[in-house]
Design a protein around this motif. Structure first.
Motif: not given
Length: 408
Positions: A294-296, A246-251, A235-238, A402-408
């Motif tokens: 979820s991120y929230e 914050a935007d990753q599809d956790r599924s 989920a880290r790259f698209f 949105r999420g902070f810094r780099e992709s998780g």
């Protein structure tokens, strides 16, 4: 590039380090092995376009490199008027109580106690991790020129002290663990920016290290940490663009890896009841992210508390920067920016500037673009820079959740 050229490039990138590691074991010389592998690559580029790519490209390179090494040894022996020593075969029976993998064996060898830990890590990353001097310098937060000198001094010390490139005895392994763990994690981190071959190599080495030293909290914590981070890989790259946590599809996360990593965190915590282990604590932080629905719903109080524990045993500017990222999510950008701005020793670190750019953007400051450009100048990966630049240009500043810094 031709199909053969593409095959060589992929081989050098994905398998070249293992080819080199095997040759170092066989020849006993890093310099000889590096020269032999380079010669084999050149020969492949010359012959594969004409004759076709062999079915086992790595095996082809190994054989070609070994032949080159034998020729060099024989020529040098003849020049000195002595008989050349026989070169051992590639795959002798492994020692069950020592390191059974060429690459990890040689990482341990580079991590000799006669060298400082910084020199150990740098030498192993450059020689056996397959990273360039610039990549090693970036990973260790030092200027490239300084790193080049450090590597030269380390090799000179090994030569002058006649430190052998050999498998450490089983009882020596614990004293080498700090340097090896740092090396494995830096290899993984370099892959985390997008070089998947290094990412997989870091996970593989961490698993091997934990299997060799199953009672060591550092080995367990390191494995837990890389598994919990690697679980988000899909989920880290698209389309080559980093996706913020914050935007990753956790599924798409690998929940089997998360389950394994969380279990290892539990074991690591039980084995360190008095003195926290830095890798175990970092893995606990990663678990907080992976277990949030979820991120929230991330428990930022827990994340910040774990960072406070980490600071009690590893009080570094980078740890404080990461803690500031969590503070930004819980308390907002203003207090987080004050924390980040206090870390002036990180002015050559791209993620410090990227963090400032993110926080300044959230505060609606036009200085965000300037901070981003400084991040680029200091080495922020292109994909991350493009992503952050796009957000700064398109999003409504001051209203970014949105999420902070780099992709998780």
């Amino acid at each position: 590039m031709t199909h053969a050229g593409d095959a060589v490039a992929r081989l050098v990138r994905d398998e070249g380090t293992r080819v080199l590691a095997t040759l170092v074991r066989v020849t006993g010389s890093v310099d000889l092995a590096e020269d032999a592998v380079q010669d084999a690559v050149v020969r492949a580029l010359e012959t594969w376009p004409r004759d076709g790519v062999p079915g086992n490209p790595r095996g082809w390179l190994l054989v070609a490199a070994r032949r080159r090494a034998v020729d060099v040894v024989r020529r040098e022996a003849k020049r000195l008027g002595k008989e050349a020593d026989a070169m051992p075969a590639f795959d002798p029976s492994p020692d069950p109580v020592s390191v059974r993998d060429d690459l990890l064996r040689l990482v341990f060898t580079c991590c000799h106690p006669a060298l400082s830990v910084d020199a150990q890590v740098a030498l192993a990353l450059r020689t056996l991790g397959g990273l360039s001097t610039a990549e090693v310098a970036r990973g260790l937060l030092v200027p490239e020129a300084t790193m080049a000198k450090r590597l030269t001094r380390a090799k000179q010390k090994i030569a002058q002290a006649r430190i052998p490139y050999r498998v450490p005895a089983a009882e020596e392994l614990p004293s080498r663990l700090a340097g090896v763990a740092s090396t494995v994690y830096l290899i993984f981190n370099e892959g985390y920016t997008g070089r998947e071959s290094l990412l997989a190599e870091g996970v593989r080495l961490a698993r091997l290290l934990a299997s060799l030293m199953p009672d060591e909290p550092t080995a367990l914590g390191l494995l837990a940490l890389v598994l919990l981070q690697d679980a988000r890989r899909a989920a880290r790259f698209f389309d080559g663009v980093p996706v913020l946590l914050a935007d990753q599809d956790r599924s798409r996360w690998d929940f089997e890896l998360i389950k394994e990593g969380v279990a290892l965190v539990g074991v690591g915590l039980r084995r360190t009841p008095s003195v926290p282990n830095p890798y175990v604590i970092q893995a606990a932080i990663a678990a907080c992210h992976d277990l949030a629905p979820s991120y929230e719903e991330t428990n930022w109080d827990a994340v910040i508390s774990w960072y406070d524990v980490l600071l009690s045993v590893q009080d570094t500017a980078v740890v404080r920067l990461n803690r500031a990222a969590a503070v930004a999510e819980r308390d907002g950008p203003s207090p987080a920016l004050a924390l980040v701005d206090s870390l002036r020793e990180l002015e050559d670190y791209p993620w410090w500037h990227a963090s400032r750019a993110e926080l300044l953007h959230r505060l609606g400051s036009a200085s965000a673009s300037e901070a981003l450009e400084r991040a680029v100048e200091t080495g922020l990966p292109d994909a991350h820079a493009a992503h952050l630049r796009g957000r700064i240009q398109k999003e409504n500043p001051g209203h970014n959740a949105r999420g902070f810094r780099e992709s998780g």
